[in-house]
Enzyme design. Structure first.
Site, PDB file in Angstrom:
ATOM      1  CG  ASP A  60      -0.287  -0.404   2.522  1.00 30.29           C
ATOM      2  OD1 ASP A  60       0.956  -0.418   2.569  1.00 30.29           O
ATOM      3  OD2 ASP A  60      -1.005  -0.692   3.481  1.00 30.29           O
ATOM      4  CG  ASN A  63      -8.890  -1.197  11.884  1.00 28.31           C
ATOM      5  OD1 ASN A  63      -7.951  -1.840  11.431  1.00 28.31           O
ATOM      6  ND2 ASN A  63      -9.346  -0.101  11.303  1.00 28.31           N
ATOM      7  CG  HIS A 123      -5.756  -1.954   8.725  1.00 27.02           C
ATOM      8  ND1 HIS A 123      -5.929  -0.695   9.260  1.00 27.02           N
ATOM      9  CD2 HIS A 123      -4.414  -2.149   8.709  1.00 27.02           C
ATOM     10  CE1 HIS A 123      -4.760  -0.154   9.538  1.00 27.02           C
ATOM     11  NE2 HIS A 123      -3.822  -1.020   9.213  1.00 27.02           N
ATOM     12  CD  GLU A 126      -8.738   1.236   7.716  1.00 29.64           C
ATOM     13  OE1 GLU A 126      -8.550   0.257   8.473  1.00 29.64           O
ATOM     14  OE2 GLU A 126      -8.383   2.391   8.006  1.00 29.64           O
TER      15      GLU A 126
HETATM   16  C1  GLP Z   1      -0.499   0.455   8.747  1.00 30.80           C
HETATM   17  C2  GLP Z   1      -0.190  -0.324   7.458  1.00 30.80           C
HETATM   18  C3  GLP Z   1      -0.339  -1.807   7.651  1.00 30.80           C
HETATM   19  C4  GLP Z   1       0.294  -2.197   8.972  1.00 30.80           C
HETATM   20  C5  GLP Z   1      -0.496  -1.610  10.101  1.00 30.80           C
HETATM   21  C6  GLP Z   1       0.071  -1.917  11.477  1.00 30.80           C
HETATM   22  O1  GLP Z   1      -1.604   1.252   8.695  1.00 30.80           O
HETATM   23  N1  GLP Z   1      -0.927   0.062   6.309  1.00 30.80           N
HETATM   24  O2  GLP Z   1       0.245  -2.492   6.547  1.00 30.80           O
HETATM   25  O3  GLP Z   1       0.288  -3.596   9.098  1.00 30.80           O
HETATM   26  O4  GLP Z   1      -0.687  -0.236   9.941  1.00 30.80           O
HETATM   27  O5  GLP Z   1       1.140  -1.099  11.778  1.00 30.80           O
HETATM   28  P1  GLP Z   1       2.184  -1.388  12.917  1.00 30.80           P
HETATM   29  O6  GLP Z   1       3.006  -2.517  12.462  1.00 30.80           O
HETATM   30  O7  GLP Z   1       2.955  -0.106  13.035  1.00 30.80           O
HETATM   31  O8  GLP Z   1       1.388  -1.692  14.147  1.00 30.80           O
END
Ligand code: GLP
Length: 252
Positions: A68, A137, A139, A144
């Site tokens: 992404d 959440n 995702h 989402e």
């Molecule tokens: C972001 C990314 C995800 C990631 C998630 C968790 O929004 N788009 O790909 O897995 O958040 O992030 P973190 O690893 O910092 O908890």
């Protein structure tokens, strides 16, 4: 099938995750690897960098495709995922930058960019291993919670909870982009293998819901219960604490 690899600390679980990724690349030096951003993969990337510097692995002929990108951020913005990938992995390993792919956050027509990214993913001929983090959440990528699972690359309106969670990386909450382009759930599900990393108490509830709760687009990661191949989850004790409490037999 979901395989849970539990390690005491984030560092140890990240080493386990790096070994899973490294095995795929060693077995297939022209592998297509699906990559992720966020704080969770950072230690795993550090270990892959170490392995590469030590000559234990090479990414020379590997192709990568990222999950992404934020809409509106240029690759040189320090919070763009293009910048993140470069700083945390690409510039430290022997991968050919021409073989790395992310959606463009600056595309004038995001819908056309989604289509272009679908074509990029299709042209790869299949992702050998897809790395995932998990949002608070549920995702994956930036898919989402919704009333359906996305099939292909999508333009997403980020939820308030995701904007809140990601605000820690920006000078203020109103600087967090509100939209992103994300690989679709259908494309994630088409990978040959999935590797998910999750650390800390903050992920414990959602990880339990994703692995043992109902399969629902309200918890996008729950679709991994229907994955056709192996899903390997590398997590620390904290992230697995709710699973350990509710499903003690699931863990080693
Ligand atoms: C972001 C990314 C995800 C990631 C998630 C968790 O929004 N788009 O790909 O897995 O958040 O992030 P973190 O690893 O910092 O908890």
């Amino acid at each position: 099938m979901i395989k849970l690899i539990c390690r005491k600390t984030e560092k140890e679980a990240s080493l386990a995750a790096a070994n899973v990724m490294a095995d795929v690349v060693r077995n297939n030096p022209t592998a297509v690897i699906g990559l992720a951003t966020g704080s969770s993969p950072i230690n795993m990337y550090k270990e892959l960098i170490r392995m590469c510097s030590a000559g234990e692995i090479s990414f020379k002929n590997v192709k990568s495709v990222n999950l992404d990108e934020y809409v509106g951020l240029s690759p040189d913005h320090d919070q763009s995922y293009a910048y993140f990938m470069n700083e945390n992995l690409f510039k430290h390993i022997d991968i050919d930058k021409a073989n790395t792919n992310l959606p463009s956050g600056l595309a004038a027509d995001p819908a056309a960019e989604c289509k272009r990214y679908d074509d990029v993913i299709a042209s790869m001929g299949g992702v050998d291993i897809q790395l995932l983090g998990i949002g608070n959440n549920g995702h994956i990528g930036f898919n989402e919670p919704d009333d359906h699972f996305s099939k292909t690359t999508i333009l997403v309106d980020l939820t308030d909870s995701t904007i809140d969670a990601n605000a820690r990386f920006f000078a203020s909450r109103d600087l967090v982009p509100t939209r992103a382009i994300s690989m679709g759930i259908g494309q994630i599900m088409a990978a040959k293998k999935v590797l998910l990393v999750a650390f800390g108490k903050g992920k414990a509830d959602i990880l339990e819901k994703a692995v043992f709760g109902p399969v629902t687009p309200a918890v996008p990661a729950s679709i991994l219960q229907f994955f056709h191949g192996e899903v390997i989850i590398c997590a620390d004790e904290d992230a697995l604490s709710v699973i350990r409490e509710k499903h003690p037999d699931a863990l080693c």
